[in-house]
Scaffold this motif. Structure first.
Motif, mmCIF file in Angstrom:
data_model
loop_
_atom_site.group_PDB
_atom_site.id
_atom_site.type_symbol
_atom_site.label_atom_id
_atom_site.label_comp_id
_atom_site.label_asym_id
_atom_site.label_seq_id
_atom_site.Cartn_x
_atom_site.Cartn_y
_atom_site.Cartn_z
ATOM 1 N N GLU A 1 6.713 -68.097 27.662
ATOM 2 C CA GLU A 1 7.937 -67.671 28.338
ATOM 3 C C GLU A 1 9.091 -68.334 27.609
ATOM 4 O O GLU A 1 9.133 -69.553 27.470
ATOM 5 N N VAL A 2 10.009 -67.523 27.130
ATOM 6 C CA VAL A 2 11.147 -68.084 26.399
ATOM 7 C C VAL A 2 12.397 -67.267 26.753
ATOM 8 O O VAL A 2 12.315 -66.055 26.996
ATOM 9 N N SER B 1 12.875 -75.050 22.146
ATOM 10 C CA SER B 1 13.622 -73.813 22.375
ATOM 11 C C SER B 1 13.816 -73.545 23.860
ATOM 12 O O SER B 1 14.345 -72.495 24.233
ATOM 13 N N GLY B 2 13.341 -74.454 24.689
ATOM 14 C CA GLY B 2 13.504 -74.285 26.132
ATOM 15 C C GLY B 2 12.457 -73.382 26.729
ATOM 16 O O GLY B 2 12.600 -72.942 27.877
ATOM 17 N N GLY B 3 11.389 -73.068 25.961
ATOM 18 C CA GLY B 3 10.361 -72.175 26.459
ATOM 19 C C GLY B 3 9.191 -72.928 27.058
ATOM 20 O O GLY B 3 9.201 -74.152 27.168
ATOM 21 N N ARG C 1 3.747 -75.849 20.204
ATOM 22 C CA ARG C 1 4.256 -76.226 21.524
ATOM 23 C C ARG C 1 5.590 -76.973 21.417
ATOM 24 O O ARG C 1 6.506 -76.763 22.202
ATOM 25 N N ASP C 2 5.691 -77.866 20.395
ATOM 26 C CA ASP C 2 6.941 -78.619 20.233
ATOM 27 C C ASP C 2 8.120 -77.686 19.986
ATOM 28 O O ASP C 2 9.200 -77.851 20.538
ATOM 29 N N VAL D 1 10.060 -57.987 29.029
ATOM 30 C CA VAL D 1 11.380 -58.633 29.128
ATOM 31 C C VAL D 1 11.905 -58.371 30.545
ATOM 32 O O VAL D 1 12.823 -57.574 30.739
ATOM 33 N N PRO D 2 11.360 -59.049 31.543
ATOM 34 C CA PRO D 2 11.774 -58.780 32.920
ATOM 35 C C PRO D 2 13.188 -59.292 33.175
ATOM 36 O O PRO D 2 13.498 -60.454 32.923
ATOM 37 N N GLY D 3 14.021 -58.394 33.661
ATOM 38 C CA GLY D 3 15.387 -58.780 34.016
ATOM 39 C C GLY D 3 16.249 -59.159 32.842
ATOM 40 O O GLY D 3 17.338 -59.708 33.018
ATOM 41 N N ASP D 4 15.769 -58.899 31.632
ATOM 42 C CA ASP D 4 16.519 -59.236 30.405
ATOM 43 C C ASP D 4 16.880 -60.713 30.321
ATOM 44 O O ASP D 4 17.807 -61.097 29.606
ATOM 45 N N LEU D 5 16.147 -61.536 31.051
ATOM 46 C CA LEU D 5 16.465 -62.961 31.036
ATOM 47 C C LEU D 5 15.485 -63.756 30.190
ATOM 48 O O LEU D 5 15.863 -64.676 29.482
ATOM 49 N N VAL D 6 14.223 -63.392 30.306
ATOM 50 C CA VAL D 6 13.198 -64.098 29.539
ATOM 51 C C VAL D 6 12.294 -63.093 28.850
ATOM 52 O O VAL D 6 12.206 -61.931 29.253
ATOM 53 N N VAL D 7 11.652 -63.558 27.797
ATOM 54 C CA VAL D 7 10.631 -62.768 27.130
ATOM 55 C C VAL D 7 9.296 -63.373 27.505
ATOM 56 O O VAL D 7 9.103 -64.588 27.380
#
Lengths: 129, 446
Positions: free
Chosen positions: B443-444, B424-426, B418-419, B384-390
């Motif tokens: 990446e989400v 989910s914006g990932g 994938r859909d 979870v780098p930078g608490d922005l993305v997983v």
């Protein structure tokens, strides 16, 4: 001697008549104007002025009699270019014809003729431009 | 039994409705955009065609006018004296020309003889001058007919026409009594052509534009209805799919619960009992060893069954945590001799949907790796780098595959996800090559 004087007098009189019949009038540098007397009491005037490849020709007869019908002709280099009829009018009893003709290469001889067939009076004049 | 998590959903109901509206409206907007493009193309095309037609028509009009003037006015007035440049003849023709020829659209006329001398022009300064006749003009002069073209105002014979602007010149043959052919040339303002073009365009443009607009007005509602029906049909299919998924989930949940509450508890009891009994039989070591072996076998089976339960139905990620769930997930791989390296950052602050998505992708990727790749090493990392993305990475050194070929059974699961990921914006990336292992990354947003 008498005979010589007589002939000289006639020649001088003829020269004087000619001078009276056709005399240059005042004109602009590009205009050429002539005027003179007709065969009876009328007088004529003709003016020619170059204008972009044409000549503006103005012919006039002044008879001091209103209502006369005159047959006029404009001659160009000796041949009839245009003709028509006009009636004297105004206080001076005159008419004026204005036409434009082609300014050909070289000099142009413009003749002005008018005849009153009722009185038989004729006017003849011309300019070279 | 613990509360089981729900599978990740593609957003909330409001988002779903908005997505459906977008999906329904997109074809309509595409149709309208295509219609507007077609309209623009049609307008430009019509303008071009009508300008050509108008130009042709204006040129044809000018040719007809020129021919009529030549036959009806010029030729009857031509005399030998005019051609011979007699002054009085020129004056008479000039009077006629100014009165009957240089009128209306005709701005200039010229009459040429075959030697290139201008016999007459209403521009009197040109009379008597000689110029080179063009091949087309000479052909018409000698052969008859008529022709037209734009005037070349740079030519000296056209120097007096420069103030007119663009000119269309039309020429035709006339014949002097006696048989000498001359060329009669008439000049028209090109504004006449442009005006004619505008008239033709003005007549056609409203028709074409109105027709297309009317067509669009009639068809847009039809397309909208069609798109709406397609959207409803898609929504119905989605609803049925969701119902099927939910039914499957329910069945899996029931089986998992039954196994967990029944067989797993029984096996755990048997295992404990066997171990306890073995410890009590110190005087009979052979029996104790057998009982201990029995207990170990039962525990092994119990672990295998728990892994199976994890596969049948996901664990409660919120309660158990993603790390524990992934530990259970990779347990069968470790048991199969694969060297597994698992690292999971703290995901307690990550939203449930993202954690569930990470879990689903990890589940599919690990399952695929074990089933198809047969690797010796596997790395599962959740960061979870930078608490922005997983970021999830599942990498193995297995057989790999060709990503562009039709996926084998099993890889379809990832592609099917994938859909969900996109909604989910990932972002999901699968990189692999035959013999070079597989690397799946997700990446989400947190």
């Amino acid at each position: 001697m008498h005979r010589w004087i007589s002939r000289t007098s006639v020649a001088l009189m003829a020269l004087g008549f000619a001078a009276t019949a056709s005399a240059p009038a005042m004109a602009n540098s590009s205009d050429v104007t002539r005027q003179g007397g007709c065969s009876h009491n009328a007088s004529w005037k003709v003016k020619a002025k170059p204008d972009n490849g044409r000549l503006e020709v103005e012919g006039e007869v002044d008879s001091n009699v209103r209502g006369q019908t005159w047959h006029w002709r404009i001659l160009h280099d000796g041949r009839v270019s245009m003709r028509g009829k006009a009636t004297t009018g105004g206080r001076s009893g005159s008419f004026t014809v204005e036409r434009r003709i082609i300014n050909t290469r070289g000099s142009d001889r413009v003749g002005w003729r008018a005849v009153n067939r009722n009185t038989g009076e004729t006017c003849r004049g011309g300019v070279t431009i | 039994m613990k509360q089981r998590p729900q599978p990740p959903r593609p957003g909330n109901p409001g988002t779903v409705a908005a997505a459906r509206r977008r999906a329904r409206n997109r074809p309509v907007l595409q149709f309208i955009a295509a219609g507007l493009v077609a309209l623009a193309v049609l307008v430009v095309g019509t303008q071009w065609l009508s300008q050509r037609a108008a130009t042709d028509e204006a040129v044809a009009d000018a040719r007809a006018t020129t021919t009529l003037l030549a036959r009806a006015v010029v030729q009857p007035a031509l005399t030998r004296a005019l051609v011979d440049e007699q002054s009085a003849a020129l004056d008479r023709f000039d009077q006629l020309a100014l009165k009957r020829l240089v009128v209306g659209d005709v701005l200039r006329i010229k009459i040429w003889n075959a030697r290139g001398r201008i016999v007459y022009s209403d521009e009197a300064r040109l009379i008597g001058h000689r110029f080179n006749l063009g091949a087309e003009e000479r052909a018409v002069l000698l052969g008859g007919g008529s022709d037209a073209g734009l005037s070349d105002l740079t030519q000296s014979e056209n120097r007096y026409e420069r103030s007119f602007g663009r000119l269309l010149e039309v020429y035709t043959q006339v014949v002097v009594p006696g048989g000498e052919p001359l060329l009669f040339e008439a000049y028209y303002s090109y504004d006449t052509v442009s005006r004619r073009s505008a008239e033709v365009l003005g007549a056609f443009r409203p028709i074409t534009v109105a027709a297309l607009l009317l067509f669009m007005l009639l068809t847009v509602p039809l397309v909208w209805v069609l798109a709406r029906r397609l959207g409803a049909s898609a929504a119905e299919r989605e609803r049925l799919l969701m119902a099927a998924v939910e039914a499957s989930e329910g069945e899996r949940r029931r089986i998992a619960r039954d196994l967990h509450d029944g067989v797993v508890q029984d096996l755990a009891g048997i295992s404990f009992a066997a171990s306890a009994t073995a410890r009590e039989l110190a005087d009979r070591p052979e029996v104790a060893r057998r009982l201990e072996k029995l207990g170990s076998g039962v525990r092994h089976s119990l672990r295998a069954l728990r892994s199976l339960l994890v596969e049948i139905y996901p664990p409660d990620l919120r309660t158990e945590g993603l790390a524990a769930a992934l530990d259970d997930l990779v347990a069968p791989a470790s048991a199969a001799g694969i060297e597994v390296n698992l690292h999971v950052d703290d995901t307690s602050h990550v939203r449930d949907e993202a954690v569930a998505l990470v879990w689903r992708v990890a589940q599919e990727a690990v399952r695929n790796a074990v089933r198809h790749g047969r690797p010796t090493q596997m790395r599962v990392t959740v960061a979870v780098p930078g608490d922005l993305v997983v970021l999830l990475e599942v990498a193995d050194n297995g057989a790999g595959f060709e990503p562009h070929t039709v996926p084998r059974e099993g890889h379809l699961g990832l592609r099917g996800l994938r859909d969900l990921i996109v909604e989910s914006g990932g972002r999901l990336d699968i990189s692999s090559a035959p013999g070079e292992g597989t690397r799946v990354t997700l990446e989400v947003a947190t």
